[in-house]
Scaffold this active site. Structure first.
Site, PDB file in Angstrom:
ATOM      1  N   ASP A 137       4.443 -77.199 112.386  1.00  0.00           N
ATOM      2  CA  ASP A 137       3.326 -76.843 111.508  1.00  0.00           C
ATOM      3  C   ASP A 137       3.647 -76.791 110.012  1.00  0.00           C
ATOM      4  O   ASP A 137       4.579 -76.108 109.577  1.00  0.00           O
ATOM      5  CB  ASP A 137       2.785 -75.467 111.891  1.00  0.00           C
ATOM      6  N   THR A 196       3.702 -69.689 112.137  1.00  0.00           N
ATOM      7  CA  THR A 196       2.750 -70.132 111.117  1.00  0.00           C
ATOM      8  C   THR A 196       2.036 -68.968 110.435  1.00  0.00           C
ATOM      9  O   THR A 196       1.706 -67.965 111.063  1.00  0.00           O
ATOM     10  CB  THR A 196       1.730 -71.095 111.745  1.00  0.00           C
ATOM     11  N   ASP A 259      -1.307 -67.108 113.455  1.00  0.00           N
ATOM     12  CA  ASP A 259      -1.541 -68.100 112.401  1.00  0.00           C
ATOM     13  C   ASP A 259      -2.465 -67.588 111.294  1.00  0.00           C
ATOM     14  O   ASP A 259      -3.511 -68.196 111.014  1.00  0.00           O
ATOM     15  CB  ASP A 259      -2.122 -69.396 112.991  1.00  0.00           C
ATOM     16  N   TRP A 399       0.953 -82.084 120.929  1.00  0.00           N
ATOM     17  CA  TRP A 399       1.745 -81.269 121.843  1.00  0.00           C
ATOM     18  C   TRP A 399       1.847 -81.870 123.246  1.00  0.00           C
ATOM     19  O   TRP A 399       2.765 -81.521 124.003  1.00  0.00           O
ATOM     20  CB  TRP A 399       1.183 -79.851 121.928  1.00  0.00           C
TER      21      TRP A 399
END
Length: 604
Positions: A137, A196, A259, A399
């Site tokens: 990320d 993240t 996140d 992913w």
């Protein structure tokens, strides 16, 4: 130009100056005063700050500039216009670029096109990758003293360890990057790794760590529990100290709670956080970046577990009276026949709650490999400029097969190039439109072009031969009355044949990327079948023509369709041998109206 009188009138009657852009949709100055005469002017723009303004007009091939500081007109390239102290040189340069005045850049040295010694076959030339180990990320860049500071998730222990930390790069132009090493290390405070989040510059010392401190808030995960922690830097983001009272947000019992994306909401005098909470984005507010309060939530089903939210404003069609909030999140589109990507909604924000204008989402990119994107503006620009466009970068991977790629000396794919995004009405809907950031021109080599010609199954005659695996193509396709074909294909190949195809289907009005014969698809039987799936997106021709801009690197293709109204990003691993390009049709004939090739230099 008529601007000076209008600006004087605006200040006298409203106590402020106004912005204006003839081709960009900004009519703020006219709304403050009266219609501005533009006869004989191809384009006209004025930007403002509290103490003054600068304006420029394109008249034929020339651009003329004036300002509130000097009562004279300067032709672009012949002298420097004196700007008000409240306005940066970057703001003026950006305005002139919008009017077609190229920025002053030097051509890359010949050696910049050479393959670096020891580079592996798939190591990209101009995309961000770690020297070794794993990346994923992106973390939103910040600007300090003219230098961009960018971080991405990095795992030095891959594949034995899963934990990530923040790796630091710096840049002056968002194209050339310098490694600065790990900035926030994992497993140092007993709360797990560093995942993240987002960093902000605390100009007013709201957190108490000093004016101008960099505050980073991110997820830490320990034994499956996700919490939010704060780290601060007082040396411009090179090193960080953990807050002694971490975590600043204790998990309330949620399996997915991560996140944090933080922005400054000046209109309401607060910081705002968007947090991914499964099928929901939670909205939180704070005055000090440490004590956060839940405000509302936006639930979205059918998109899997949401991750990496984004929250920002842009002016629709460049019009400040149509300022619009955008909420985005990385999501899974498998229920609608798509893959993972970045979904977004447009709407309004009242300081507590985001209200979407339409429950339906759109995708920021229609390719296989664009995820965890972050966006940011340039604080050196004026407000009208910052609200008309902002930057974006995404993780180029997926992913479903992220750990199955054929790279050997690093893992985790790459980042996309930096893009500039605007909010534009397309078929009546506010839509994010992307273009390669202007500084990408600094790595372009000489252009090679071919004239208009007929395309058939046998090709389109001789095209420029790639001198390496990093280049840019600009292609205009047309289906004329006498053409009997429907599908145009730009075939990327090697001595072993075509490994990837970028194409356009006039019957379906859609662009596509296919990579089912590349080195990854052909060489790994265990590769997830999603990798071999072709992707396509609808983008109708404009006045009968389709424009494709294609950025190719040693392991990727990024496609901008019709001026970026749609984009497609894809990992592509070339087969061995000298690179080739062909322009063909599936059957019948079409018109290749224009074709250009530029080699691209290395940025590391």
């Amino acid at each position: 130009m008529g601007i000076a009188g209008a600006q004087a009138e605006a200040m006298a009657s409203h106590g402020r100056y106004g912005s204006y852009w003839l081709s960009g949709g900004d009519r703020t100055l006219e709304k403050l005063t009266h219609p501005i005469r533009t006869e004989g002017v191809a384009d006209l723009r004025s930007i403002e700050c509290p103490d003054g303004w600068v304006a420029a007009a394109r008249i034929g091939d020339d651009v003329e500039i004036t300002s509130s500081v000097e009562n004279r007109v300067v032709r672009a390239g012949t002298g420097e216009v004196v700007r008000p102290e409240c306005m940066s040189s970057e703001a003026v340069a950006s305005m002139l670029a919008d009017l077609g005045v190229p920025r002053q850049t030097s051509s890359p040295a010949a050696s910049a096109f050479d393959r670096p010694e020891g580079a592996s076959e798939f190591r990209p030339s101009y995309h961000i990758t770690p020297g070794k180990n794993w990346m994923n990320d992106p973390q939103r860049p910040i600007l300090l003293d003219g230098l961009w500071h960018y971080y991405y998730l990095y795992n030095a222990g891959y594949p034995k360890e899963n934990g990530t930390e923040w790796y630091h790069l710096t840049s002056t132009d968002l194209v050339h990057w310098k490694d600065e090493g790990v900035a926030i290390a994992k497993y140092k405070n007993g709360l797990g790794d560093i995942e993240t989040g987002s960093a902000v510059v605390d100009h007013d010392n709201s957190a108490g760590f000093g004016k101008g401190a960099v505050i980073a808030v991110m997820t830490q995960q320990d034994q499956g529990i996700q919490r939010q922690s704060l780290f601060y830097s007082t040396d411009n983001g090179y090193s960080f100290t953990g807050y002694e009272k971490n975590p600043i947000m204790e998990n309330p019992g949620e399996p997915h709670w991560r996140d944090p994306k933080i922005i400054r909401d000046e209109a309401n005098g607060q910081w705002v956080m968007a947090l991914a909470e499964g099928e929901k984005i939670g909205m939180y507010t704070s005055t000090d970046l440490k004590d956060w309060h839940y405000s509302s939530g936006i639930e979205r089903t059918g998109l899997g577990t949401l991750e990496c939210p984004e929250f920002f404003q842009l002016d629709l069609d460049g019009d400040p009276s149509k300022r619009t909030w955008v909420l985005a999140a990385s999501a899974n589109g498998s229920e609608e026949g798509f893959t993972t990507g970045v979904a977004y909604w447009t709407g309004s924000w009242d300081g507590t709650r985001f209200t979407a204008s339409d429950a339906a989402h759109q995708w920021l990119d229609a390719g296989s490999d664009f995820y965890a994107a972050v966006t940011w503006d340039d604080p050196r620009l004026t407000e009208s400029q910052r609200m008309s466009s902002r930057h974006a970068i995404g993780w180029m991977n997926n992913w479903t097969y992220a750990r199955q790629l054929p790279t050997r000396d690093w893992h985790g794919g790459t980042d996309s190039i930096v893009r500039d995004i605007r909010l534009k009405s397309i078929m009546g809907k506010p839509t994010l439109v992307s273009s390669p950031t202007a500084a990408m021109k600094s790595i372009e080599g000489p252009v090679a072009t071919v004239g208009e010609r007929r395309m058939t199954q046998d090709g389109a005659g001789q095209l420029p031969a790639p001198e390496g695996g990093a280049y840019r193509l600009d292609v205009t396709l047309e289906r004329r009355a006498g053409d009997d074909g429907t599908e145009a294909r730009i075939e990327l190949g090697s001595d072993q044949g075509t490994f990837a195809t970028v194409g356009y289907d006039f019957a379906g009005e859609s662009a596509f990327i296919s990579r089912d014969a590349d080195a990854a698809a052909a060489g790994k039987a265990e590769l997830h079948p999603d990798y071999r799936a072709s992707r396509r997106t609808v983008s109708p021709p404009r006045e009968g023509k389709v424009e494709l801009t294609i950025f190719v690197d040693y392991c990727s293709v990024e496609l901008f369709i019709n001026g970026g109204e749609k984009t497609m990003t894809s990992l592509v691993f070339p087969t061995a041998g000298a690179p080739t390009i062909k322009a063909v049709t599936a059957e019948g004939s079409l018109t290749l109206k224009s074709f250009s090739y530029r080699r691209l230099a290395s940025t590391r």
